[in-house]
Design an enzyme around this catalytic site. Structure first.
Site, mmCIF file in Angstrom:
data_model
loop_
_atom_site.group_PDB
_atom_site.id
_atom_site.type_symbol
_atom_site.label_atom_id
_atom_site.label_comp_id
_atom_site.label_asym_id
_atom_site.label_seq_id
_atom_site.Cartn_x
_atom_site.Cartn_y
_atom_site.Cartn_z
ATOM 1 N N ASP A 16 0.829 -1.206 0.000
ATOM 2 C CA ASP A 16 0.000 0.000 0.000
ATOM 3 C C ASP A 16 0.866 1.259 0.000
ATOM 4 O O ASP A 16 1.980 1.259 0.513
ATOM 5 C CB ASP A 16 -0.906 -0.033 1.245
ATOM 6 C CG ASP A 16 -2.055 0.947 1.144
ATOM 7 O OD1 ASP A 16 -2.367 1.408 0.028
ATOM 8 O OD2 ASP A 16 -2.657 1.267 2.199
ATOM 9 N N ASN A 18 1.181 3.475 -2.918
ATOM 10 C CA ASN A 18 1.683 3.919 -4.230
ATOM 11 C C ASN A 18 1.167 5.309 -4.589
ATOM 12 O O ASN A 18 1.911 6.158 -5.093
ATOM 13 C CB ASN A 18 1.231 2.953 -5.330
ATOM 14 C CG ASN A 18 1.846 1.580 -5.189
ATOM 15 O OD1 ASN A 18 2.726 1.373 -4.372
ATOM 16 N ND2 ASN A 18 1.377 0.625 -5.997
ATOM 17 N N TRP A 21 2.767 8.043 -2.435
ATOM 18 C CA TRP A 21 4.168 8.210 -2.844
ATOM 19 C C TRP A 21 4.245 9.141 -4.060
ATOM 20 O O TRP A 21 5.049 10.082 -4.106
ATOM 21 C CB TRP A 21 4.769 6.839 -3.181
ATOM 22 C CG TRP A 21 6.195 6.878 -3.619
ATOM 23 C CD1 TRP A 21 7.296 6.774 -2.825
ATOM 24 C CD2 TRP A 21 6.683 7.014 -4.975
ATOM 25 N NE1 TRP A 21 8.439 6.845 -3.592
ATOM 26 C CE2 TRP A 21 8.093 6.992 -4.906
ATOM 27 C CE3 TRP A 21 6.076 7.149 -6.217
ATOM 28 C CZ2 TRP A 21 8.893 7.097 -6.040
ATOM 29 C CZ3 TRP A 21 6.872 7.261 -7.346
ATOM 30 C CH2 TRP A 21 8.272 7.238 -7.244
ATOM 31 N N HIS A 33 2.325 3.264 -9.007
ATOM 32 C CA HIS A 33 2.108 1.843 -9.335
ATOM 33 C C HIS A 33 3.260 1.313 -10.200
ATOM 34 O O HIS A 33 3.719 0.186 -10.028
ATOM 35 C CB HIS A 33 0.781 1.654 -10.062
ATOM 36 C CG HIS A 33 -0.418 2.086 -9.268
ATOM 37 N ND1 HIS A 33 -0.577 1.774 -7.942
ATOM 38 C CD2 HIS A 33 -1.521 2.818 -9.616
ATOM 39 C CE1 HIS A 33 -1.738 2.285 -7.503
ATOM 40 N NE2 HIS A 33 -2.310 2.940 -8.493
ATOM 41 N N SER A 61 -8.021 -5.157 -4.883
ATOM 42 C CA SER A 61 -9.071 -5.691 -4.011
ATOM 43 C C SER A 61 -10.440 -5.558 -4.670
ATOM 44 O O SER A 61 -10.621 -4.781 -5.623
ATOM 45 C CB SER A 61 -9.075 -4.947 -2.670
ATOM 46 O OG SER A 61 -9.713 -3.687 -2.811
ATOM 47 N N GLU A 63 -12.720 -4.034 -3.566
ATOM 48 C CA GLU A 63 -13.181 -2.662 -3.299
ATOM 49 C C GLU A 63 -12.457 -1.638 -4.188
ATOM 50 O O GLU A 63 -12.866 -0.479 -4.260
ATOM 51 C CB GLU A 63 -12.944 -2.292 -1.822
ATOM 52 C CG GLU A 63 -13.889 -2.982 -0.849
ATOM 53 C CD GLU A 63 -13.594 -4.458 -0.653
ATOM 54 O OE1 GLU A 63 -12.403 -4.820 -0.565
ATOM 55 O OE2 GLU A 63 -14.532 -5.263 -0.620
ATOM 56 N N ARG A 67 -12.218 3.051 -7.597
ATOM 57 C CA ARG A 67 -11.262 4.040 -8.129
ATOM 58 C C ARG A 67 -11.659 4.474 -9.536
ATOM 59 O O ARG A 67 -12.477 3.844 -10.180
ATOM 60 C CB ARG A 67 -9.863 3.426 -8.142
ATOM 61 C CG ARG A 67 -9.435 3.067 -6.746
ATOM 62 C CD ARG A 67 -8.044 2.525 -6.689
ATOM 63 N NE ARG A 67 -7.720 2.252 -5.302
ATOM 64 C CZ ARG A 67 -6.506 2.253 -4.795
ATOM 65 N NH1 ARG A 67 -5.473 2.499 -5.586
ATOM 66 N NH2 ARG A 67 -6.306 2.005 -3.526
ATOM 67 N N LEU A 127 9.425 -21.383 -5.333
ATOM 68 C CA LEU A 127 8.569 -20.362 -4.706
ATOM 69 C C LEU A 127 7.243 -20.296 -5.448
ATOM 70 O O LEU A 127 7.210 -20.288 -6.675
ATOM 71 C CB LEU A 127 9.280 -19.000 -4.787
ATOM 72 C CG LEU A 127 8.502 -17.760 -4.365
ATOM 73 C CD1 LEU A 127 8.257 -17.743 -2.859
ATOM 74 C CD2 LEU A 127 9.246 -16.491 -4.770
ATOM 75 N N ARG A 183 -4.691 -1.889 9.073
ATOM 76 C CA ARG A 183 -5.908 -2.680 8.859
ATOM 77 C C ARG A 183 -5.617 -3.727 7.795
ATOM 78 O O ARG A 183 -4.623 -3.632 7.062
ATOM 79 C CB ARG A 183 -7.075 -1.780 8.438
ATOM 80 C CG ARG A 183 -6.782 -0.887 7.245
ATOM 81 C CD ARG A 183 -7.997 -0.057 6.816
ATOM 82 N NE ARG A 183 -7.605 0.934 5.813
ATOM 83 C CZ ARG A 183 -7.337 2.213 6.070
ATOM 84 N NH1 ARG A 183 -7.434 2.673 7.291
ATOM 85 N NH2 ARG A 183 -6.961 3.026 5.095
ATOM 86 N N LEU A 184 -6.537 -4.702 7.696
ATOM 87 C CA LEU A 184 -6.340 -5.783 6.731
ATOM 88 C C LEU A 184 -7.064 -5.522 5.410
ATOM 89 O O LEU A 184 -6.789 -6.193 4.409
ATOM 90 C CB LEU A 184 -6.773 -7.125 7.323
ATOM 91 C CG LEU A 184 -5.851 -7.650 8.435
ATOM 92 C CD1 LEU A 184 -6.420 -8.920 9.058
ATOM 93 C CD2 LEU A 184 -4.434 -7.926 7.896
ATOM 94 N N SER A 185 -8.006 -4.562 5.393
ATOM 95 C CA SER A 185 -8.704 -4.208 4.146
ATOM 96 C C SER A 185 -9.190 -5.432 3.370
ATOM 97 O O SER A 185 -8.972 -5.540 2.163
ATOM 98 C CB SER A 185 -7.808 -3.319 3.260
ATOM 99 O OG SER A 185 -7.441 -2.138 3.937
HETATM 100 C C1 IPE Z 1 -5.559 -2.602 -0.026
HETATM 101 O O1 IPE Z 1 -5.189 -1.275 -0.146
HETATM 102 C C2 IPE Z 1 -5.581 -3.243 -1.375
HETATM 103 C C3 IPE Z 1 -4.292 -3.457 -2.022
HETATM 104 C C4 IPE Z 1 -3.125 -3.184 -1.508
HETATM 105 C C5 IPE Z 1 -4.357 -4.050 -3.329
HETATM 106 P P1 IPE Z 1 -6.269 -0.102 -0.249
HETATM 107 O O2 IPE Z 1 -5.512 1.146 -0.439
HETATM 108 O O3 IPE Z 1 -7.281 -0.443 -1.267
HETATM 109 O O4 IPE Z 1 -6.970 -0.162 1.190
HETATM 110 P P2 IPE Z 1 -7.705 0.952 2.035
HETATM 111 O O5 IPE Z 1 -8.744 1.567 1.138
HETATM 112 O O6 IPE Z 1 -6.698 1.931 2.486
HETATM 113 O O7 IPE Z 1 -8.298 0.209 3.197
HETATM 114 C C1 IPE Z 2 -1.656 0.247 -3.247
HETATM 115 O O1 IPE Z 2 -1.397 1.610 -3.276
HETATM 116 C C2 IPE Z 2 -1.792 -0.348 -4.614
HETATM 117 C C3 IPE Z 2 -3.167 -0.738 -4.975
HETATM 118 C C4 IPE Z 2 -4.232 -0.698 -4.205
HETATM 119 C C5 IPE Z 2 -3.329 -1.208 -6.337
HETATM 120 P P1 IPE Z 2 -2.586 2.648 -3.302
HETATM 121 O O2 IPE Z 2 -2.971 2.902 -4.718
HETATM 122 O O3 IPE Z 2 -3.710 2.208 -2.426
HETATM 123 O O4 IPE Z 2 -1.881 3.924 -2.706
HETATM 124 P P2 IPE Z 2 -2.458 4.917 -1.620
HETATM 125 O O5 IPE Z 2 -2.910 4.089 -0.460
HETATM 126 O O6 IPE Z 2 -3.582 5.643 -2.262
HETATM 127 O O7 IPE Z 2 -1.311 5.802 -1.279
HETATM 128 MG MG MG Z 3 -4.081 2.445 -0.441
#
Ligand code: IPE
Ligand code: IPE
Ligand code: MG
Length: 229
Positions: A16, A18, A21, A33, A61, A63, A67, A127, A183-185
């Site tokens: 998480d 990206n 960053w 990404h 995910s 969810e 986006r 692996l 959190r585990l999301s």
């Molecule tokens: C969890 O990250 C999903 C992935 C890393 C693929 P999210 O950025 O979607 O989670 P939340 O929204 O912060 O809980």
């Molecule tokens: C995790 O990074 C990658 C995916 C969920 C694909 P995010 O895209 O959730 O980055 P933040 O949490 O918005 O910084």
């Molecule tokens: Mg995120």
């Protein structure tokens, strides 16, 4: 490379941060990404070197459909291209690619790239690299319950596991989440019952093999009791 007295068999990572960053650097979210994929390569290589047998990466995910379309499409293309590009390296290193999640909703070009890579790397023994794509633990558990209900099989904790996407994987010993969120999301909720959890503030594009190895060292210091004394 550091030597470990023992290494976790299965490490799962919620990659998480990206987007943040990229934002911090004044870039578009997708640039985060793009860099994230390079980090994936580094962590896969480190896992292989220290003898981790299963590495599972949360990639998209159930969810994440919330986006914007541009970001979602970029991610799917990035996954397809990376999988294709990385096949020779996976094969050379005896890495088997595996995917968990609801693949039916994914665009056909991505499904094709995944199917091809899974088939082409099926002999990998060192692996198992599992990508969780369009994965949600609640979806997984509900789908497993539906499948279990449709059979005459006696439902036990052991038999139920066979209906999960992760049926071929041991439970994760260690779950790492980057970016500071604790959190585990919706990731591996059933399988995480006794996983050790590790949270780092580092954003995924800044994560390094050095930090990864530090976390493994920390993991080795933890006492896992599994409910015993
Ligand atoms: C969890 O990250 C999903 C992935 C890393 C693929 P999210 O950025 O979607 O989670 P939340 O929204 O912060 O809980
Ligand atoms: C995790 O990074 C990658 C995916 C969920 C694909 P995010 O895209 O959730 O980055 P933040 O949490 O918005 O910084
Ligand atoms: Mg995120």
């Amino acid at each position: 490379m550091v030597e470990f007295s023992s290494v976790p068999v299965h490490v799962a990572i919620i990659m998480d941060g990206n987007g943040r960053w990229a934002k911090n650097k004044g870039l578009k979210r997708i640039e985060g990404h793009r860099v994230g994929v390079k980090v994936v390569k580094e962590i896969v290589e480190a896992s292989l070197k220290i003898g981790i047998k299963f590495l599972t990466l949360f990639t998209f995910s159930t969810e994440n459909w919330k986006r914007g379309e541009e970001e979602i499409n970029f991610l799917f293309e990035l996954f397809a291209n990376s999988v294709k590009e990385y096949i020779p390296e996976l094969k050379t290193n005896s890495i088997r690619l595996n995917v968990i999640g609801n693949l039916n909703q994914l665009p056909i070009f991505l499904r094709k790239a995944i199917d091809y890579a899974i088939k082409d790397t099926e002999n990998g023994e060192k692996l198992t690299l599992t990508l969780a794509i369009n994965y949600g633990a609640r979806l997984e558990i509900v789908e497993a319950a539906k499948k279990a209900k449709s059979t005459d099989m006696e439902i036990t904790e052991e038999s139920f596991k066979n209906f999960l996407f992760t049926k071929d994987l041991p439970d994760p010993d260690l779950i790492i989440r980057t970016s500071g969120e604790m959190r585990l999301s919706n990731f591996l909720l059933y399988q995480a019952a006794y996983s050790e959890l590790f949270f780092t503030k580092t954003l995924w594009p800044d994560f390094t093999k050095e930090e990864f190895l530090e976390i493994i060292t920390e993991f080795n210091k933890r006492e896992r009791r599994f409910g015993g004394v």
